[in-house]
Motif scaffolding. Structure first.
Motif, mmCIF file in Angstrom:
data_model
loop_
_atom_site.group_PDB
_atom_site.id
_atom_site.type_symbol
_atom_site.label_atom_id
_atom_site.label_comp_id
_atom_site.label_asym_id
_atom_site.label_seq_id
_atom_site.Cartn_x
_atom_site.Cartn_y
_atom_site.Cartn_z
ATOM 1 N N ALA A 110 -9.203 44.400 -33.422
ATOM 2 C CA ALA A 110 -8.791 44.851 -34.756
ATOM 3 C C ALA A 110 -7.838 46.032 -34.622
ATOM 4 C CB ALA A 110 -10.020 45.240 -35.572
ATOM 5 N N ARG A 111 -8.153 46.903 -33.707
ATOM 6 C CA ARG A 111 -7.347 48.093 -33.478
ATOM 7 C C ARG A 111 -5.912 47.760 -33.066
ATOM 8 N NH1 ARG A 111 -9.610 53.362 -31.655
ATOM 9 N NH2 ARG A 111 -7.682 54.544 -31.595
ATOM 10 N N VAL A 112 -5.737 46.660 -32.335
ATOM 11 C CA VAL A 112 -4.381 46.284 -31.923
ATOM 12 C C VAL A 112 -3.760 45.249 -32.868
ATOM 13 C CG1 VAL A 112 -4.877 46.798 -29.492
ATOM 14 C CG2 VAL A 112 -5.102 44.449 -30.309
ATOM 15 N N GLY A 113 -4.414 45.051 -34.001
ATOM 16 C CA GLY A 113 -3.851 44.147 -35.004
ATOM 17 C C GLY A 113 -4.053 42.671 -34.697
ATOM 18 N N LEU A 114 -5.098 42.356 -33.924
ATOM 19 C CA LEU A 114 -5.340 40.964 -33.570
ATOM 20 C C LEU A 114 -6.640 40.419 -34.164
ATOM 21 C CD1 LEU A 114 -4.290 40.807 -29.779
ATOM 22 C CD2 LEU A 114 -2.953 40.118 -31.774
ATOM 23 N N ALA A 115 -7.144 41.076 -35.210
ATOM 24 C CA ALA A 115 -8.417 40.636 -35.795
ATOM 25 C C ALA A 115 -8.363 39.163 -36.211
ATOM 26 C CB ALA A 115 -8.772 41.513 -36.989
ATOM 27 N N GLU A 116 -7.243 38.777 -36.788
ATOM 28 C CA GLU A 116 -7.160 37.399 -37.310
ATOM 29 C C GLU A 116 -7.138 36.324 -36.232
ATOM 30 O OE1 GLU A 116 -4.109 39.061 -39.964
ATOM 31 O OE2 GLU A 116 -5.993 40.117 -39.559
ATOM 32 N N VAL A 117 -6.710 36.708 -35.045
ATOM 33 C CA VAL A 117 -6.618 35.689 -33.986
ATOM 34 C C VAL A 117 -7.714 35.866 -32.928
ATOM 35 C CG1 VAL A 117 -4.145 35.340 -34.335
ATOM 36 C CG2 VAL A 117 -4.927 37.008 -32.633
ATOM 37 N N ALA A 118 -8.714 36.678 -33.250
ATOM 38 C CA ALA A 118 -9.767 36.995 -32.262
ATOM 39 C C ALA A 118 -10.472 35.759 -31.728
ATOM 40 C CB ALA A 118 -10.781 37.954 -32.876
ATOM 41 N N LEU A 119 -10.585 34.728 -32.567
ATOM 42 C CA LEU A 119 -11.319 33.532 -32.130
ATOM 43 C C LEU A 119 -10.403 32.430 -31.614
ATOM 44 C CD1 LEU A 119 -14.084 33.445 -34.889
ATOM 45 C CD2 LEU A 119 -14.109 34.537 -32.630
ATOM 46 N N ARG A 120 -9.119 32.718 -31.604
ATOM 47 C CA ARG A 120 -8.164 31.727 -31.122
ATOM 48 C C ARG A 120 -8.087 31.766 -29.590
ATOM 49 N NH1 ARG A 120 -2.648 32.050 -34.292
ATOM 50 N NH2 ARG A 120 -3.944 31.965 -36.146
ATOM 51 N N ASN A 121 -7.732 30.633 -29.002
ATOM 52 C CA ASN A 121 -7.565 30.579 -27.552
ATOM 53 C C ASN A 121 -6.457 31.558 -27.128
ATOM 54 O OD1 ASN A 121 -6.747 29.867 -24.892
ATOM 55 N ND2 ASN A 121 -7.621 27.822 -25.189
ATOM 56 N N ALA A 122 -6.770 32.444 -26.194
ATOM 57 C CA ALA A 122 -5.816 33.482 -25.806
ATOM 58 C C ALA A 122 -4.528 32.896 -25.234
ATOM 59 C CB ALA A 122 -6.456 34.418 -24.789
ATOM 60 N N ARG A 123 -4.636 31.738 -24.583
ATOM 61 C CA ARG A 123 -3.444 31.118 -23.980
ATOM 62 C C ARG A 123 -2.472 30.627 -25.048
ATOM 63 N NH1 ARG A 123 -4.955 28.897 -18.526
ATOM 64 N NH2 ARG A 123 -5.522 30.829 -17.486
ATOM 65 N N ALA A 124 -2.976 30.448 -26.280
ATOM 66 C CA ALA A 124 -2.113 29.954 -27.357
ATOM 67 C C ALA A 124 -1.439 31.103 -28.107
ATOM 68 C CB ALA A 124 -2.934 29.105 -28.322
ATOM 69 N N LEU A 125 -1.741 32.343 -27.717
ATOM 70 C CA LEU A 125 -1.136 33.484 -28.420
ATOM 71 C C LEU A 125 0.296 33.698 -27.925
ATOM 72 C CD1 LEU A 125 -4.130 36.003 -28.289
ATOM 73 C CD2 LEU A 125 -3.514 34.407 -30.114
ATOM 74 N N SER A 126 1.088 34.367 -28.750
ATOM 75 C CA SER A 126 2.472 34.669 -28.356
ATOM 76 C C SER A 126 2.466 35.729 -27.255
ATOM 77 C CB SER A 126 3.244 35.203 -29.560
ATOM 78 O OG SER A 126 2.782 36.497 -29.886
ATOM 79 N N GLY A 127 3.623 35.915 -26.631
ATOM 80 C CA GLY A 127 3.749 36.919 -25.571
ATOM 81 C C GLY A 127 3.336 38.306 -26.052
ATOM 82 N N GLY A 128 3.795 38.651 -27.256
ATOM 83 C CA GLY A 128 3.473 39.965 -27.807
ATOM 84 C C GLY A 128 1.990 40.118 -28.078
ATOM 85 N N GLN A 129 1.392 39.021 -28.557
ATOM 86 C CA GLN A 129 -0.049 39.068 -28.836
ATOM 87 C C GLN A 129 -0.847 39.177 -27.532
ATOM 88 O OE1 GLN A 129 -0.169 35.475 -31.217
ATOM 89 N NE2 GLN A 129 -0.463 36.660 -33.097
ATOM 90 N N GLN A 130 -0.369 38.496 -26.487
ATOM 91 C CA GLN A 130 -1.065 38.599 -25.195
ATOM 92 C C GLN A 130 -0.959 40.011 -24.615
ATOM 93 O OE1 GLN A 130 -0.213 35.438 -22.407
ATOM 94 N NE2 GLN A 130 -0.746 33.841 -23.864
ATOM 95 N N GLN A 131 0.202 40.643 -24.819
ATOM 96 C CA GLN A 131 0.358 42.037 -24.389
ATOM 97 C C GLN A 131 -0.645 42.930 -25.103
ATOM 98 O OE1 GLN A 131 1.849 43.890 -22.315
ATOM 99 N NE2 GLN A 131 3.449 42.632 -21.412
ATOM 100 N N ARG A 132 -0.763 42.698 -26.419
ATOM 101 C CA ARG A 132 -1.687 43.527 -27.198
ATOM 102 C C ARG A 132 -3.129 43.229 -26.824
ATOM 103 N NH1 ARG A 132 -0.366 42.853 -33.122
ATOM 104 N NH2 ARG A 132 1.067 41.197 -32.520
ATOM 105 N N LEU A 133 -3.407 41.962 -26.495
ATOM 106 C CA LEU A 133 -4.734 41.606 -25.996
ATOM 107 C C LEU A 133 -5.034 42.392 -24.716
ATOM 108 C CD1 LEU A 133 -7.295 39.941 -25.507
ATOM 109 C CD2 LEU A 133 -5.870 38.054 -24.778
ATOM 110 N N ALA A 134 -4.057 42.449 -23.818
ATOM 111 C CA ALA A 134 -4.247 43.190 -22.564
ATOM 112 C C ALA A 134 -4.481 44.670 -22.846
ATOM 113 C CB ALA A 134 -3.037 42.995 -21.648
ATOM 114 N N LEU A 135 -3.792 45.192 -23.858
ATOM 115 C CA LEU A 135 -3.999 46.597 -24.221
ATOM 116 C C LEU A 135 -5.386 46.808 -24.829
ATOM 117 C CD1 LEU A 135 -0.451 47.422 -25.463
ATOM 118 C CD2 LEU A 135 -1.711 48.811 -23.834
#
Ligand SMILES: Nc1ncnc2c1ncn2[C@@H]1O[C@H](COP(=O)(O)OP(=O)(O)O)[C@@H](O)[C@H]1O
Ligand SMILES: [Mg+2]
Length: 233
Positions: A110-135
């Motif tokens: 939620a803190r990195v703005g990914l609350a809505e995609v939290a349950l989505r497969n991480a491999r299906a996220l965009s490059g920017g979303q994966q970066q934020r996931l890593a953060l």
């Protein structure tokens, strides 16, 4: 100030390629260090050395054993499971119980703005979303030292700003930052100190204001001069 990492006279070789030459770097608590230089100058190698992933051919690496370190790679590794699980697993591996790990993971996403995609497969996220996931994953681990390899390369301007804001949050929380960047605007916004590499050597190491005031860096090469002048993004 006390050093969290001390690298002395470090050489790194990959077969015939010498990726680092006699690199000295002392990193103190709370610094925000930008590593800059052309492609192939040794930025990624230096970050990997600082994280203990690359052996030295010569020299020494001293790290504060009590300091927790995390690294965000240029193309973060994500597992084929939900974003939430990707973050929770990192916590679970550190000994947090699964239920608590999942809760913390959702908070961090939620803190990195990914609350809505939290349950989505991480491999299906965009490059920017994966970066934020890593953060988010790094955030949960509460590192004292965070190493980032071109964390905003290939992100769109909006995602770039979001990642920069997160890096600033880490810095505000007292985390020591070391990041490789090609973006001199970003370096000016985030760094307290700049280390310029050319062909594996540190050609300049100075506080950010001093670095960009090139008059005071007469020893810089023509390549460095072009590099600094040529990029303003
Ligand atoms: N695993 C490796 N094997 C062989 N050569 C490598 C390896 N990693 C980096 N290098 C070489 O080391 C030099 C520095 O690379 P790198 O640290 O990736 O630079 P940068 O991140 O600044 O682009 C380059 O010449 C690169 O080709
Ligand atoms: Mg690199």
């Amino acid at each position: 100030m006390s050093a969290v990492i001390r690298l002395q006279s470090a050489d790194v070789r990959f077969g015939p390629v010498q990726a680092l030459h006699a690199v000295d770097l002392r990193i103190d608590v709370g610094e925000r260090i930008a590593l800059i230089g052309a492609n192939g100058s040794g930025k990624s190698t230096l970050l990997r050395v600082l994280h203990g992933l690359v052996p030295l051919a010569r020299g020494s690496l001293l790290r504060d054993g009590a300091a927790r370190q995390a690294m965000v790679f240029q193309r973060p590794f994500v597992m084929r499971t939900s974003a939430a699980n990707n973050v929770a697993l990192a916590l679970w591996l550190r000994g947090t119980r699964w239920r608590a790990a999942r809760e913390q993971a959702l908070g961090a996403l939620a803190r990195v703005g990914l609350a809505e995609v939290a349950l989505r497969n991480a491999r299906a996220l965009s490059g920017g979303q994966q970066q934020r996931l890593a953060l988010a994953r790094a955030w949960c681990l509460q590192p004292d030292v965070l190493l980032l390899d071109e964390p905003t390369a290939s992100l769109d301007p909006h995602a770039k700003r979001e990642v920069e804001a997160l890096m600033a949050q880490f810095a505000d929380a007292g985390t020591t930052l070391v990041f490789a960047s090609h973006n001199l605007g970003q370096v000016k916004r985030l760094a307290s100190r700049v280390v310029y590499l050319e062909q594996g050597r540190v050609l300049a190491d100075a506080p950010v204001a001093e670095f960009f005031d090139r008059v005071r860096l007469p020893e810089l090469s023509r390549e460095a001069d072009l590099f600094v002048k040529g990029e303003t993004a």
